[in-house]
Scaffold this motif. Structure first.
Motif, short mmCIF file in Angstrom:
data_model
loop_
_atom_site.label_atom_id
_atom_site.label_comp_id
_atom_site.label_asym_id
_atom_site.label_seq_id
_atom_site.Cartn_x
_atom_site.Cartn_y
_atom_site.Cartn_z
N LYS A 146 0.83 -1.21 0.00
CA LYS A 146 0.00 0.00 0.00
C LYS A 146 0.87 1.25 0.00
N LEU A 147 1.89 1.25 0.82
CA LEU A 147 2.80 2.39 0.91
C LEU A 147 3.51 2.62 -0.43
N GLY A 148 4.00 1.55 -1.03
CA GLY A 148 4.68 1.65 -2.32
C GLY A 148 3.77 2.20 -3.40
N ALA A 149 2.50 1.76 -3.40
CA ALA A 149 1.55 2.24 -4.40
C ALA A 149 1.33 3.75 -4.26
N ARG A 150 1.21 4.22 -3.03
CA ARG A 150 1.03 5.67 -2.81
C ARG A 150 2.26 6.45 -3.24
N ILE A 151 3.43 5.94 -2.92
CA ILE A 151 4.67 6.63 -3.27
C ILE A 151 4.84 6.69 -4.78
N ARG A 152 4.54 5.58 -5.47
CA ARG A 152 4.65 5.57 -6.93
C ARG A 152 3.70 6.57 -7.59
N LYS A 153 2.56 6.80 -6.96
CA LYS A 153 1.60 7.77 -7.48
C LYS A 153 1.98 9.21 -7.13
N GLY A 154 3.00 9.36 -6.28
CA GLY A 154 3.39 10.70 -5.84
C GLY A 154 2.48 11.24 -4.74
N ASP A 155 1.74 10.35 -4.10
CA ASP A 155 0.79 10.74 -3.04
C ASP A 155 1.48 10.72 -1.68
N THR A 156 2.25 11.76 -1.41
CA THR A 156 3.00 11.84 -0.15
C THR A 156 2.05 11.87 1.04
N LYS A 157 0.99 12.64 0.94
CA LYS A 157 0.03 12.75 2.06
C LYS A 157 -0.58 11.37 2.36
N GLY A 158 -0.99 10.64 1.32
CA GLY A 158 -1.56 9.30 1.52
C GLY A 158 -0.54 8.34 2.11
N ALA A 159 0.71 8.45 1.65
CA ALA A 159 1.77 7.59 2.20
C ALA A 159 1.98 7.88 3.67
N LEU A 160 1.99 9.16 4.03
CA LEU A 160 2.17 9.54 5.44
C LEU A 160 1.00 9.08 6.31
N GLU A 161 -0.22 9.09 5.74
CA GLU A 161 -1.39 8.60 6.47
C GLU A 161 -1.26 7.09 6.75
N ILE A 162 -0.78 6.35 5.74
CA ILE A 162 -0.57 4.91 5.93
C ILE A 162 0.45 4.67 7.04
N LEU A 163 1.53 5.43 7.03
CA LEU A 163 2.56 5.29 8.07
C LEU A 163 2.00 5.65 9.45
N ALA A 164 1.19 6.72 9.50
CA ALA A 164 0.61 7.14 10.79
C ALA A 164 -0.32 6.06 11.33
N ASP A 165 -1.12 5.46 10.45
CA ASP A 165 -2.04 4.40 10.87
C ASP A 165 -1.26 3.15 11.36
#
Length: 182
Positions: free
Chosen positions: A162-181
């Motif tokens: 999930k984290l990799g998919a967000r990063i590949r899309k350039g979705d930093t905010k979404g990646a940070l949300e995944i990490l926070a969760d």
């Protein structure tokens, strides 16, 4: 139970190990079954090919001559190598559904050790089945402890995907949300 394919390099590289494991446990009630989702013709064609070897034989090392090696050493085929265990096909994917999908596995090679009770005891790469198989055969395996570890690994892998998919899309905010969760 091991899932493989003729196009899968790691699967093919595992074949000598599986043959050795079958020989080691032949008289201990262990039967290795390898399953491909390919058609029978594809598998049969593959089995006719010579085993790829990364080690030249001793005569060729001495002679330093590949042609001499080829003439001196008849090549073993994959059919001969795998004759120690069972190779099957799963054209309707029913076995794959029962094992791979049920265990949320999507890559090959993947092995399952089915214990004496008929329950899956272990899931992993075929090159890593030595220790668990030895313990299972000796009735010293802790399925519950393995399940805890396995589920943690699955959760980690899912999170990383999930984290990799967000990063590949350039979705930093979404990646940070995944990490926070997490």
């Amino acid at each position: 139970v091991e899932f493989w394919a003729t196009w899968c390099g790691p699967c093919i590289a595992s074949m000598p190990h599986l043959a050795a494991m079958q020989a080691k446990y032949l008289n201990k009630g262990v039967q290795i079954v390898s399953i491909s989702d390919e058609d029978v013709e594809t598998v049969q064609s593959f089995l006719k090919t010579p085993v790829r070897s990364s080690q030249p034989d001793d005569d060729a090392k001495k002679d330093g001559d590949k042609d001499a090696r080829a003439e001196k050493t008849p090549k073993q085929t994959y059919a001969e190598l795998t004759s120690a265990y069972c190779l099957t096909t799963d054209p309707d994917a029913s076995v794959s559904i029962d094992y791979m999908e049920a265990a949320a596995q999507n890559g090959i090679p993947t092995s399952f050790i089915v214990g004496k009770s008929g329950q899956v005891e272990w899931i992993g790469h075929p090159m890593s089945l030595d220790e668990p198989l030895e313990q299972i055969v000796a009735d010293k395996w802790d399925r519950a402890a393995f399940l805890v570890k396995f589920k943690k690994e699955q959760d980690h892998d899912s999170l990383m995907a999930k984290l990799g998919a967000r990063i590949r899309k350039g979705d930093t905010k979404g990646a940070l949300e995944i990490l926070a969760d997490a």
